[in-house]
Design an enzyme around this catalytic site. Structure first.
Site, PDB file in Angstrom:
ATOM      1  N   GLU A 226       0.779  -1.235   0.000  1.00 26.88           N
ATOM      2  CA  GLU A 226       0.000   0.000   0.000  1.00 26.88           C
ATOM      3  C   GLU A 226       0.817   1.295   0.000  1.00 26.88           C
ATOM      4  OE1 GLU A 226      -2.825  -0.393   3.190  1.00 26.88           O
ATOM      5  OE2 GLU A 226      -3.928  -1.984   2.150  1.00 26.88           O
ATOM      6  N   GLU A 381      -5.368  -7.805  -1.028  1.00 24.63           N
ATOM      7  CA  GLU A 381      -6.177  -7.726   0.188  1.00 24.63           C
ATOM      8  C   GLU A 381      -7.610  -7.394  -0.200  1.00 24.63           C
ATOM      9  OE1 GLU A 381      -4.725  -5.095   3.207  1.00 24.63           O
ATOM     10  OE2 GLU A 381      -2.647  -5.815   3.064  1.00 24.63           O
TER      11      GLU A 381
END
Length: 566
Positions: A226, A381
């Protein structure tokens, strides 16, 4: 026949070596060691278009989950106060063929310099019959738990034994339970190794790739979890902003990912390189760049920016795709996607459907990469709470999109202690959330009759799954590797055929995979490369159900050699 004997001898030697490498110091049995035998280098993957293939050209589907902890201050899986192998066994039996393991650069650095950081919150005891938990983590010399690297290596052995493949995720620079909040892959102060630099991030990944380059348990590296950061309203570009453009700036994630990927592929050109996106991307079609400040209060078309989940914005691929030259075949793009229980994004404000999610967010942000055949997508995710409402609705719609398009994915998460999402396991780390698992299960790779399919050619996925070799019957060469790797060595053709009776797929072993191929031959569905001479295990000139019975008896050790002619 001498050649066949030589091949067989080599295979035996490799089996003995594998048993030696992966047998555990305590609690091991001959059966366990034998189950862990693997050639170590036949499960590497590569990409073509939007699909991922094994080295023989068979398409595979990576369907897994996340288990965090090695990224945290404990330097080990959370839940290791229970028996880790028992949990992993349950994971394999539930059909999870890929485990994404978040880890920190700080921890990898301690391993690289030979001073592994210690673990905490780990139970390790080997005192039968009174208390045996994680016995392989126990060090009798110190009467204490082993260090973090020793435990990680043991866990990799467990994964190999259970048919689980691993993707390493650099979740944060520092070992920190909230480390994912930091925007970049460098610049973070740690408690044990100073400030993490870009060089340190690359060096530690290259070190780990080199350490495991002859062990195909770790098949992929997710370079950084991320990358994110917002542009803001000031004229100066923020330093803590991960961007995606054609510059060589240190905070250009695209440039950093290419540099890191090339370094990893120098030591192992066969691993998959998994690359996430960023948070914001400028509306380049309107002439905006990362030098363009945001506009206060601007939304929709008035904003200079496309926003996304952290690491979820892959719009930059259309303008500046990752370029690894001849090894572009190893690129997998990886967005993260969540529902309204994590954050109330604008695309959730309406009565959303799969089509509105595609129109408002998914397609232009990441799904176009799959749809246009640019590269495979692996959603690293996704997951959330089963709220019976909008979040569960989103999760079901994304699950359906994953299944319909065979999108690769790793569900977040195994752990019950993820505040935003909860987990697949309950707080006892043994009870499964059956409702959440039922939602996930259709997105796990399985046969029509419900057998889970692993990514290892020889080792089945847990006790309820099958191996890749069993699923495909035998390696197929329809799509040769696009990476510069050595092709499998097989006996050369000669005027006098050389083969091992029962070794129907010509891999040097006689095992249950060959029995599965023989069954296909008998029902008139033989793989093209099946060795029919080797299948005639009673040497009567025919291949039929009698051969199946003979081979089955041989594998059960009712007979001791082939061909069996009586």
């Amino acid at each position: 026949m001498k050649k066949a004997k030589a091949i067989f001898s080599l295979v035996v030697a490799l089996m003995v070596l594998a048993i030696f490498c992966f047998a555990q110091n305590t609690g091991s049995t001959a059966t366990t060691a034998a189950a862990a035998v693997d050639s170590n280098n036949d499960d590497w993957l590569h990409c073509k278009g939007n699909k991922i293939y094994d080295m023989y050209g068979n398409e595979v589907w990576l369907t897994g989950a996340n288990w965090f902890g090695f990224n945290c201050s404990e330097n080990c899986f959370h839940g290791a106060w229970y028996d880790v192998k028992t949990i992993l066994t349950s994971i394999a039996d539930r059909g999870i063929n890929l485990l994404r393991i978040p880890i920190s650069t700080e921890l990898l650095y301690s391993w690289m310099i030979g001073k592994p950081n210690p673990v905490s919150s780990v139970t390790a005891s080997n005192n039968p019959p009174y208390h045996v938990v994680n016995p392989d983590f126990y060090d009798p010399e110190t009467d204490d738990v082993k260090n973090s690297m020793e435990i990680f290596d043991i866990i990799m052995g467990y994964c190999k034994e259970l048919g689980i493949k691993v993707m390493i995720d650099i979740h944060s620079p520092d070992a920190n339970n909230s480390g994912h909040n930091y925007e970049l892959w460098y610049g973070k102060e740690t408690s044990t190794c100073g400030v993490v630099t870009t060089k340190m991030w690359i060096d530690t990944l290259v070190w780990l790739a080199d350490k495991y380059k002859n062990d195909d348990t770790i098949i992929a590296f997710d370079l950084k979890n991320e990358p994110h950061g917002k542009r803001g309203y000031t004229a100066e570009v923020p330093k803590l902003l991960a961007k995606w453009d054609n510059s060589t700036d240190e905070n250009n994630w695209k440039y950093a990912a290419e540099t890191c990927a090339k370094a990893i592929l120098e030591v192992n050109p066969k691993v998959l390189i998994v690359i996430e996106g960023v948070e914001q991307y400028p509306k380049t079609e309107k002439g905006y760049t990362y030098d363009t400040p945001d506009i206060w209060g601007a939304t929709g078309d008035a904003s200079p920016w496309y926003s996304a989940w952290w690491g979820g914005n892959l719009r930059g691929v259309k303008d500046y795709p990752i370029d690894l030259g001849p090894l572009n075949s190893q690129i997998v793009y990886s967005p993260h996607d969540y529902g309204p229980s994590v954050y109330a994004q604008p695309w959730f404000e309406k009565d959303f459907t799969m089509q509105t999610l595609l129109d408002d967010y998914w397609y232009d942000t990441w799904a176009y990469i799959h749809d246009q055949g640019i590269a495979p997508i692996l959603i690293g995710e996704w997951g959330g709470h089963m709220d019976g409402g909008k979040n569960q609705k989103w999760m079901t719609l994304l699950r359906d999109y994953i299944v319909q398009n065979r999108i690769h994915h790793t569900f977040w998460c195994i752990n019950p202690n993820s505040g935003d999402t909860g987990g697949l396991l309950g707080n006892d780390w043994s009870t499964w959330d059956e409702a959440k698992y039922a939602l996930l299960k259709p997105a796990l790779w399985q046969t029509k009759d419900g057998k889970f399919i692993g990514l290892d050619h020889k080792i089945p996925l847990g006790s309820k799954g099958i191996s890749l070799g069993e699923y495909y019957g035998t390696p197929q060469a329809s799509d040769p590797p696009a990476t510069p790797t050595a092709t499998p060595t097989k006996p050369a053709a000669s005027s006098t055929p050389s083969f091992i009776y029962g070794d129907i797929n010509s891999d040097g072993n006689v095992n249950s995979t060959d029995l599965g191929i023989l069954k296909r031959i008998i029902v008139k569905n033989p793989p093209a490369s099946a060795n029919m001479d080797a299948a005639d295990v009673n040497a009567d000139g025919k291949v039929n159900s009698t051969d199946y019975t003979v081979l089955k008896r041989y594998l059960l050790r009712s007979i001791d050699k082939l061909p069996h002619t009586t």
